[in-house]
Design a protein around this motif. Structure first.
Motif, PDB file in Angstrom:
ATOM      1  N   ASP A  90      -5.627   6.370  -1.395  1.00 44.52           N
ATOM      2  CA  ASP A  90      -4.752   5.088  -1.551  1.00 44.52           C
ATOM      3  C   ASP A  90      -4.189   5.387  -3.182  1.00 44.52           C
ATOM      4  O   ASP A  90      -5.249   5.254  -3.972  1.00 44.52           O
ATOM      5  N   GLU A 128       0.784  -1.333   0.106  1.00 47.95           N
ATOM      6  CA  GLU A 128       0.011  -0.126   0.199  1.00 47.95           C
ATOM      7  C   GLU A 128       0.753   1.276   0.064  1.00 47.95           C
ATOM      8  O   GLU A 128       1.690   1.244   0.524  1.00 47.95           O
ATOM      9  N   LEU A 129       0.477   2.281  -0.506  1.00 49.62           N
ATOM     10  CA  LEU A 129       0.788   3.832  -0.565  1.00 49.62           C
ATOM     11  C   LEU A 129      -0.161   4.558  -0.317  1.00 49.62           C
ATOM     12  O   LEU A 129      -1.123   4.762  -1.325  1.00 49.62           O
ATOM     13  N   THR A 130      -0.690   5.265   0.594  1.00 46.56           N
ATOM     14  CA  THR A 130      -1.614   5.946   0.985  1.00 46.56           C
ATOM     15  C   THR A 130      -1.003   7.463   1.523  1.00 46.56           C
ATOM     16  O   THR A 130      -0.114   7.665   2.103  1.00 46.56           O
ATOM     17  N   ARG A 131      -1.862   8.445   0.944  1.00 44.55           N
ATOM     18  CA  ARG A 131      -1.310   9.994   1.062  1.00 44.55           C
ATOM     19  C   ARG A 131      -2.429  10.350   2.193  1.00 44.55           C
ATOM     20  O   ARG A 131      -3.644  10.139   2.120  1.00 44.55           O
ATOM     21  N   TYR A 178       2.738  10.113   3.342  1.00 51.30           N
ATOM     22  CA  TYR A 178       2.589   9.095   2.559  1.00 51.30           C
ATOM     23  C   TYR A 178       3.150   7.950   3.302  1.00 51.30           C
ATOM     24  O   TYR A 178       4.239   7.921   3.826  1.00 51.30           O
ATOM     25  N   TRP A 179       2.466   6.660   3.526  1.00 54.63           N
ATOM     26  CA  TRP A 179       2.657   5.765   3.991  1.00 54.63           C
ATOM     27  C   TRP A 179       2.925   4.488   3.075  1.00 54.63           C
ATOM     28  O   TRP A 179       1.780   4.191   2.252  1.00 54.63           O
ATOM     29  N   TYR A 180       4.082   4.057   2.840  1.00 55.87           N
ATOM     30  CA  TYR A 180       4.166   2.946   2.181  1.00 55.87           C
ATOM     31  C   TYR A 180       4.609   1.587   3.170  1.00 55.87           C
ATOM     32  O   TYR A 180       5.180   1.536   3.851  1.00 55.87           O
TER      33      TYR A 180
END
Length: 123
Positions: A97, A4-7, A58-60
Motif C-alpha cells: 500500500d 488507496e493505491l496498492t501494488r 497497481y489498483w488506485y
C-alpha cells in the motif's frame, strides 16, 4: 472516503492472462459499473508496470467507507474477476500500500461521490 493505491506482483508467465483480464474488464464495462455501487467504488483504475523484468499491477481507488468487498460479491463479473486474480496475482509476495500524502478533490466532486442512499439527505 478511502483513497488507496496498492501494488500487487504478477505471477511469472501470466502476462498474456493479465492482458486477457484487462480486456475482459474493458469489454464488460457496463457490468463493471453494476458492481461499483454495492462496493461504493467511485473510482477504480488499474495500472501496470514492469520493474527489473517483474510485472506489477497497481489498483488506485476512491471508495466510500461502507462499501462491500469484491470477495463478497455474487455478481458474475466479480466471480470471473476473482478467478483472474487468483490466477495472476502472486499471493506469496505481499501487496504494498502506497501512502497518500495529499488529496486534492474539488468540493463539488467530493460531494458528488456519496452513496446513493445519502444523496439528498435520505440516509
Amino acid at each position: 472516503m478511502k483513497i488507496e493505491l496498492t501494488r500487487f506482483r504478477v505471477r511469472e508467465n501470466t502476462q498474456s492472462i493479465v492482458d486477457e483480464w484487462m480486456q475482459f474488464l474493458t469489454a464488460n464495462a457496463a457490468a463493471v459499473r453494476e458492481t461499483l455501487e454495492p462496493e461504493q467504488m467511485y473510482v477504480e483504475t488499474i495500472f501496470s508496470e514492469t520493474i527489473d523484468g517483474i510485472d506489477y499491477l497497481y489498483w488506485y481507488s476512491v471508495q466510500g467507507e461502507d462499501g462491500s468487498g469484491v470477495e463478497q460479491s455474487e455478481h458474475w463479473l466479480d466471480e470471473k474477476h476473482m478467478q483472474y486474480w487468483r490466477t495472476c496475482i502472486d499471493d506469496t509476495f505481499p501487496a504494498e500500500d502506497l501512502t497518500p500524502r495529499v488529496t486534492m478533490i474539488p468540493e463539488r466532486v467530493e460531494a458528488a461521490m456519496k452513496p446513493l442512499a445519502t444523496i439528498g439527505g435520505t440516509s
